[in-house]
Design an enzyme around this catalytic site. Structure first.
Site, PDB file in Angstrom:
ATOM      1  N   HIS A  10       7.993  19.395   4.798  1.00  0.00           N
ATOM      2  CA  HIS A  10       6.653  19.606   4.812  1.00  0.00           C
ATOM      3  C   HIS A  10       5.956  19.404   6.075  1.00  0.00           C
ATOM      4  O   HIS A  10       6.531  18.295   6.988  1.00  0.00           O
ATOM      5  CB  HIS A  10       5.824  19.141   3.729  1.00  0.00           C
ATOM      6  CG  HIS A  10       5.453  17.742   3.966  1.00  0.00           C
ATOM      7  ND1 HIS A  10       4.197  17.322   4.492  1.00  0.00           N
ATOM      8  CD2 HIS A  10       5.986  16.411   3.583  1.00  0.00           C
ATOM      9  CE1 HIS A  10       3.998  16.027   4.903  1.00  0.00           C
ATOM     10  NE2 HIS A  10       4.912  15.440   4.140  1.00  0.00           N
ATOM     11  N   CYS A  11       5.020  20.114   6.522  1.00  0.00           N
ATOM     12  CA  CYS A  11       3.994  19.644   7.642  1.00  0.00           C
ATOM     13  C   CYS A  11       2.753  19.791   7.090  1.00  0.00           C
ATOM     14  O   CYS A  11       2.561  19.733   5.922  1.00  0.00           O
ATOM     15  CB  CYS A  11       4.361  20.340   9.000  1.00  0.00           C
ATOM     16  SG  CYS A  11       4.375  22.174   8.870  1.00  0.00           S
ATOM     17  N   ARG A  12       1.690  19.748   7.895  1.00  0.00           N
ATOM     18  CA  ARG A  12       0.516  19.819   7.604  1.00  0.00           C
ATOM     19  C   ARG A  12       0.227  20.982   6.594  1.00  0.00           C
ATOM     20  O   ARG A  12      -0.429  21.121   5.476  1.00  0.00           O
ATOM     21  CB  ARG A  12      -0.777  19.753   8.691  1.00  0.00           C
ATOM     22  CG  ARG A  12      -2.114  19.671   8.205  1.00  0.00           C
ATOM     23  CD  ARG A  12      -2.921  19.424   9.342  1.00  0.00           C
ATOM     24  NE  ARG A  12      -4.466  19.355   8.921  1.00  0.00           N
ATOM     25  CZ  ARG A  12      -5.080  18.459   8.498  1.00  0.00           C
ATOM     26  NH1 ARG A  12      -4.367  17.209   8.258  1.00  0.00           N
ATOM     27  NH2 ARG A  12      -6.448  18.459   8.302  1.00  0.00           N
TER      28      ARG A  12
END
Length: 220
Positions: free
Chosen positions: A167-169
């Protein structure tokens, strides 16, 4: 695909595009980069890397309540489509930071989380291992140096039948880049095939041009 255009023009957003391209051309794989990344305090451009940890996963109800309290400019992190849990392969998922909740983690039997951010906390929860790639979503960010290391780690998890979440933002750029790099290395995919697969599973990805150039370099 028009990757050749991205390759030569990824710096066109700024006056120093050619310098940015030459800068990226000098990026190299750095064995141990992921391990070193766990101990960094600041990003390359000087942003503080979040040091907070959460000791429990939020429920979907708690996320909904949080979204109500946030402003329109910040609540999108916890909104669809970004919070969708996208299954890329049997052992690999993608989502946003706001998409991490107890129900989806348990349902998909996720036991390893790769956080490709510098700005979000880590979930230090029993039964879940975390690792951080402290990258900014910026065209000159050297995310390339992590490709070999993190792909090897994810592959090791797959051989143990451990399900990984990247995941990222927002689950659009940084996490998509790491996921594609892993597919390119572990499954010997071209960038075209890796991109098409991830795009088919998560249609709203949007990888920044600097990362596309680094993926092209990785393919070559």
């Amino acid at each position: 695909m028009i990757w050749s255009i991205c390759y030569f023009c990824c710096g066109c957003c700024c006056d120093s595009g050619n310098n940015n391209n030459e800068f990226i051309d000098n990026f190299q794989q750095e064995p141990g980069a992921v391990e070193r990344g766990q101990h960094l305090v600041h990003t390359t451009r000087g942003y503080t890397i979040c040091s907070r940890d959460y000791d429990c996963l939020p429920t979907s109800h708690e996320i909904q309540e949080l979204r109500k309290k946030l402003t329109k400019t910040t609540s999108y992190v916890y909104s669809r489509p970004f919070t969708e849990m996208s299954k890329i392969t049997d052992y690999l998922f993608m989502t946003s930071f706001g998409g991490i909740c107890e129900e989806s983690i348990r349902k998909n039997k996720i036991a390893f989380i790769v956080s490709v951010t510098h700005e979000t906390p880590l979930y230090k929860v029993d039964g879940i291992h975390n690792i951080r790639i402290p990258a900014e979503d910026h065209r000159t960010e050297n995310i390339y140096k992590y490709f070999d290391d993190i792909s090897d780690i994810i592959t090791e998890m797959e051989t143990k039948e451990v399900v990984t979440l990247v995941h990222c933002r927002l689950g659009r750029s940084r996490s998509a880049t790491i996921t594609m790099a892993h597919l390119m290395k572990s499954q010997r995919m071209s960038l075209d095939l890796a991109y098409d697969l991830v795009k088919s599973k998560r249609p709203f990805i949007g990888v920044n041009p600097g990362f596309i150039r680094q993926l092209l370099k990785y393919e070559i």
